[in-house]
Design an enzyme around this catalytic site. Structure first.
Site, PDB file in Angstrom:
ATOM      1  N   SER A  93      50.382  35.909 -27.653  1.00 45.26           N
ATOM      2  CA  SER A  93      50.079  34.776 -28.517  1.00 45.26           C
ATOM      3  C   SER A  93      50.227  35.165 -29.986  1.00 45.26           C
ATOM      4  O   SER A  93      51.296  35.604 -30.404  1.00 45.26           O
ATOM      5  CB  SER A  93      48.670  34.255 -28.197  1.00 45.26           C
ATOM      6  OG  SER A  93      48.461  32.991 -28.776  1.00 45.26           O
ATOM      7  N   ASP A 194      51.692  26.152 -20.315  1.00 43.35           N
ATOM      8  CA  ASP A 194      50.815  26.812 -21.278  1.00 43.35           C
ATOM      9  C   ASP A 194      50.113  25.714 -22.069  1.00 43.35           C
ATOM     10  O   ASP A 194      50.764  24.900 -22.724  1.00 43.35           O
ATOM     11  CB  ASP A 194      51.651  27.704 -22.208  1.00 43.35           C
ATOM     12  CG  ASP A 194      50.814  28.569 -23.137  1.00 43.35           C
ATOM     13  OD1 ASP A 194      49.723  28.125 -23.544  1.00 43.35           O
ATOM     14  OD2 ASP A 194      51.272  29.679 -23.486  1.00 43.35           O
ATOM     15  N   HIS A 224      48.297  30.317 -20.393  1.00 43.23           N
ATOM     16  CA  HIS A 224      48.532  31.025 -21.647  1.00 43.23           C
ATOM     17  C   HIS A 224      48.217  32.518 -21.581  1.00 43.23           C
ATOM     18  O   HIS A 224      49.028  33.353 -22.001  1.00 43.23           O
ATOM     19  CB  HIS A 224      47.711  30.381 -22.770  1.00 43.23           C
ATOM     20  CG  HIS A 224      47.932  31.009 -24.102  1.00 43.23           C
ATOM     21  ND1 HIS A 224      49.167  31.036 -24.710  1.00 43.23           N
ATOM     22  CD2 HIS A 224      47.082  31.665 -24.943  1.00 43.23           C
ATOM     23  CE1 HIS A 224      49.075  31.677 -25.874  1.00 43.23           C
ATOM     24  NE2 HIS A 224      47.828  32.068 -26.028  1.00 43.23           N
TER      25      HIS A 224
END
Length: 253
Positions: A93, A194, A224
């Site tokens: 991320s 996600d 995610h």
């Protein structure tokens, strides 16, 4: 403030191949701990730092910005370079975004890059309001634990501080200008579903970097936080193959 149990940084000395792992925004090293331990068990030197403002309470994150987060991983990269002959950077991320900026800024000092669901954009409507809203509303609901696998948590905050969110927004805009400077071999792993970072963010990376050695892997069974999800083993395997291929190639040259 004391650290929340399970969010501690991780490091282990190993071979001359170093790997720096970067966790995500409002998350913690817990999200990458199995990945880090797997790489360490394979004999690599591994560093998984705790980013400033994380691992305690969301109010502490409110007082930090992207410069603090980036400075932390930049320092760790330099320390790894002092004791390793080659260093790979990786992240989840926002951690993937940090890894990409490290690659853009450090050039040949980074041997390769691995990113999982990298964050390269910020929701337009939410982002438009943030500069003003952050002075009125201190936080909003959290974005952690988007995991398909049950009974797993990433040790993140249940609130998002808006000052820090605005810093994250600024960082993603800055990063997109850095992406053409990424020339290293690149492995991009992204989930098909996600709920935090859209798969199109990975397409932004793939379309903007200057790397010629690029591998894209779609993760079918994870959300995610894929590093703790059903595809975690796939991430380990793909990372192993990526690093082994590049270190073997370097050994022949």
């Amino acid at each position: 403030m004391p650290l929340v149990p399970g969010t501690e940084p991780f490091s282990r000395e190993g071979s001359a191949t170093g790997i720096l792992l970067c966790h995500g925004f409002t998350g913690s090293p817990a999200s990458l701990r199995p990945w880090a331990e797997h790489l360490a068990d394979r004999g690599h030197t591994v560093s998984l730092p705790l980013l400033p403002g994380h691992g305690t309470r969301w109010q502490d994150l409110q007082r930090t910005g992207w410069q603090d987060w980036y400075a932390s991983v930049d320092r760790e990269l330099r320390l790894l370079r002092d004791r390793c002959t080659e260093v790979f950077v990786a992240g989840l991320s926002m951690g993937g975004a940090l890894a990409l900026r490290l690659a853009a800024r450090h050039g040949d000092a980074v041997a390769g890059v691995v990113v999982v669901n990298p964050a390269t954009t910020f929701p337009r409507v939410k982002g438009w309001a943030l500069p003003a809203l952050r002075h009125v509303v201190p936080s909003t609901r959290g974005i952690t634990d988007d995991i398909a696998r049950g009974g797993v948590a990433e040790g993140g905050y249940d609130r998002v501080p808006l000052h820090a969110a605005n810093a994250m927004r600024q960082f993603t805009r800055l990063l997109r200008g850095d992406l053409p400077q990424v020339t290293q071999p690149l492995l991009v792993l992204h989930s098909r579903v996600d709920h935090v970072v859209p798969p199109s963010d990975s397409a932004v990376v793939l379309g903007a970097v200057s790397s010629t050695d690029v591998t894209e892997v779609v993760l079918e069974d994870s959300y995610h936080v894929a590093t703790l999800d059903h595809d975690a083993e796939r991430i380990h395997q793909e990372t192993d193959a990526f690093i082994d291929r590049l270190t073997t190639r370097e050994g022949r040259t």
